[in-house]
Design a protein around this motif. Structure first.
Motif, short mmCIF file in Angstrom:
data_model
loop_
_atom_site.label_atom_id
_atom_site.label_comp_id
_atom_site.label_asym_id
_atom_site.label_seq_id
_atom_site.Cartn_x
_atom_site.Cartn_y
_atom_site.Cartn_z
N ILE A 153 6.53 -39.55 54.80
CA ILE A 153 7.11 -38.24 55.08
C ILE A 153 8.19 -38.03 54.03
CG2 ILE A 153 8.49 -36.85 56.68
CD1 ILE A 153 7.16 -38.42 58.97
N THR A 154 8.08 -36.97 53.25
CA THR A 154 9.10 -36.68 52.24
C THR A 154 10.34 -36.13 52.93
OG1 THR A 154 7.43 -36.20 50.56
CG2 THR A 154 9.65 -35.36 50.17
N LEU A 155 11.45 -36.84 52.78
CA LEU A 155 12.71 -36.39 53.36
C LEU A 155 13.46 -35.47 52.42
CD1 LEU A 155 13.89 -39.70 55.07
CD2 LEU A 155 12.81 -37.71 56.13
N GLY A 156 13.03 -35.37 51.17
CA GLY A 156 13.63 -34.42 50.25
C GLY A 156 13.86 -35.02 48.88
N ARG A 157 14.41 -34.18 48.03
CA ARG A 157 14.69 -34.57 46.66
C ARG A 157 16.11 -34.15 46.29
NH1 ARG A 157 10.95 -33.06 41.34
NH2 ARG A 157 11.43 -34.96 40.17
N THR A 158 16.77 -34.96 45.47
CA THR A 158 18.12 -34.67 45.02
C THR A 158 18.32 -35.36 43.67
OG1 THR A 158 20.47 -34.72 45.66
CG2 THR A 158 19.12 -36.61 46.33
N ASP A 159 19.56 -35.42 43.20
CA ASP A 159 19.76 -36.10 41.92
C ASP A 159 19.60 -37.61 42.09
OD1 ASP A 159 22.63 -37.47 42.00
OD2 ASP A 159 22.83 -35.52 42.97
N GLU A 160 19.41 -38.29 40.97
CA GLU A 160 19.07 -39.72 41.00
C GLU A 160 20.10 -40.55 41.76
OE1 GLU A 160 16.17 -41.62 38.97
OE2 GLU A 160 15.77 -39.91 40.25
N GLN A 161 21.37 -40.39 41.43
CA GLN A 161 22.40 -41.22 42.05
C GLN A 161 22.49 -40.97 43.55
OE1 GLN A 161 24.11 -43.82 40.69
NE2 GLN A 161 24.53 -44.13 42.86
N ALA A 162 22.41 -39.69 43.94
CA ALA A 162 22.47 -39.37 45.36
C ALA A 162 21.28 -39.96 46.11
CB ALA A 162 22.53 -37.85 45.55
N ALA A 163 20.09 -39.89 45.50
CA ALA A 163 18.90 -40.44 46.15
C ALA A 163 19.04 -41.94 46.37
CB ALA A 163 17.66 -40.13 45.31
N ARG A 164 19.55 -42.63 45.37
CA ARG A 164 19.73 -44.08 45.51
C ARG A 164 20.79 -44.41 46.56
NH1 ARG A 164 17.17 -46.95 41.49
NH2 ARG A 164 16.39 -45.74 39.72
N THR A 165 21.83 -43.60 46.62
CA THR A 165 22.88 -43.81 47.63
C THR A 165 22.33 -43.61 49.03
OG1 THR A 165 24.63 -43.15 46.10
CG2 THR A 165 25.13 -43.00 48.46
N ILE A 166 21.51 -42.57 49.20
CA ILE A 166 20.90 -42.31 50.51
C ILE A 166 20.08 -43.51 50.96
CG2 ILE A 166 19.12 -40.95 51.67
CD1 ILE A 166 20.13 -38.54 50.00
N VAL A 167 19.26 -44.03 50.07
CA VAL A 167 18.41 -45.16 50.43
C VAL A 167 19.25 -46.40 50.75
CG1 VAL A 167 16.66 -46.75 49.54
CG2 VAL A 167 16.42 -44.28 49.17
N ASP A 168 20.28 -46.64 49.95
CA ASP A 168 21.12 -47.83 50.17
C ASP A 168 21.87 -47.77 51.49
OD1 ASP A 168 20.31 -48.83 47.73
OD2 ASP A 168 22.12 -48.21 46.65
#
Length: 208
Positions: A153-168
């Protein structure tokens, strides 16, 4: 005229709402786009999406896909984690049982004759794709088929750093159920970042 459309599994109502809540919990401070809603951009698991010619008939061809398979009333997929996917994507990862492979295979068999191959973006940067993803994209104009199929399920897209922070930080920001239940197939219009923007046709998984 080229139409950008897709076939998807839709979650049961309670799990649809759960996915929306998870996106809000994870993306509130990080700009995940587009927002998931119960009556707009629906949470979904894409089976296939791409550019199609006018020879495709969503209701007819969704019926052909469903009729070719013996599907259960519900498909249960296990949660595998909140994943980062280049570039800037955040996925709720799900398991890949054989029923999904069969569903995608039949979907491709029905829809490939209607693909508008002239609309494939041959200039797209695929340098961060895996070899299987590049092969899939070259053949079908979609990154995730065959060996490269990755239910999510795609939760969305954002800038690279924000995406990595979300996952972490995901484990501390949202509780995610271990089992996700899907009960419908849909043919949809692709919106922002491939979102499930509008339903053109739908059917229960076990419709006769």
């Amino acid at each position: 005229m080229t139409r950008w459309l897709g076939v998807a599994l839709l979650p049961r109502a309670d799990h649809l709402r759960a996915a929306i809540d998870i996106q809000r919990a994870l993306g509130a401070d990080h700009g995940l786009q587009p927002p998931l809603t119960p009556d707009g951009n629906l949470p979904h698991v894409t089976v296939f999406q791409g550019p199609f010619t006018d020879t495709l008939d969503p209701a007819r061809d969704l019926g052909r896909i469903g009729a070719a398979l013996s599907l259960p009333a519900e498909i249960h997929l296990g949660f595998t984690g909140i994943h980062y996917q280049p570039t800037g994507w955040v996925f709720l990862g799900l398991t890949r049982p054989s029923v999904l492979d069969k569903l995608q295979e039949e979907t491709l068999a029905v829809l490939t004759p209607h693909l508008d191959q002239a609309a494939f973006d041959t200039s797209k940067d695929t340098s961060r794709y895996t070899e299987a993803e590049r092969s899939s994209y070259a053949r079908y104009g979609y990154r995730y088929t065959g060996e490269a199929y990755a239910p999510h399920i795609t939760l969305g897209r954002t800038d690279e750093q924000a995406a990595r922070t979300i996952v972490d930080t995901a484990p501390t920001r949202a509780e995610v159920g271990a089992d996700w239940v899907f009960d419908r197939l849909s043919f949809y219009v692709m919106g922002e970042n491939g979102a499930h923007a509008r339903i053109l046709a739908k059917r229960p998984l076990d419709a006769s």
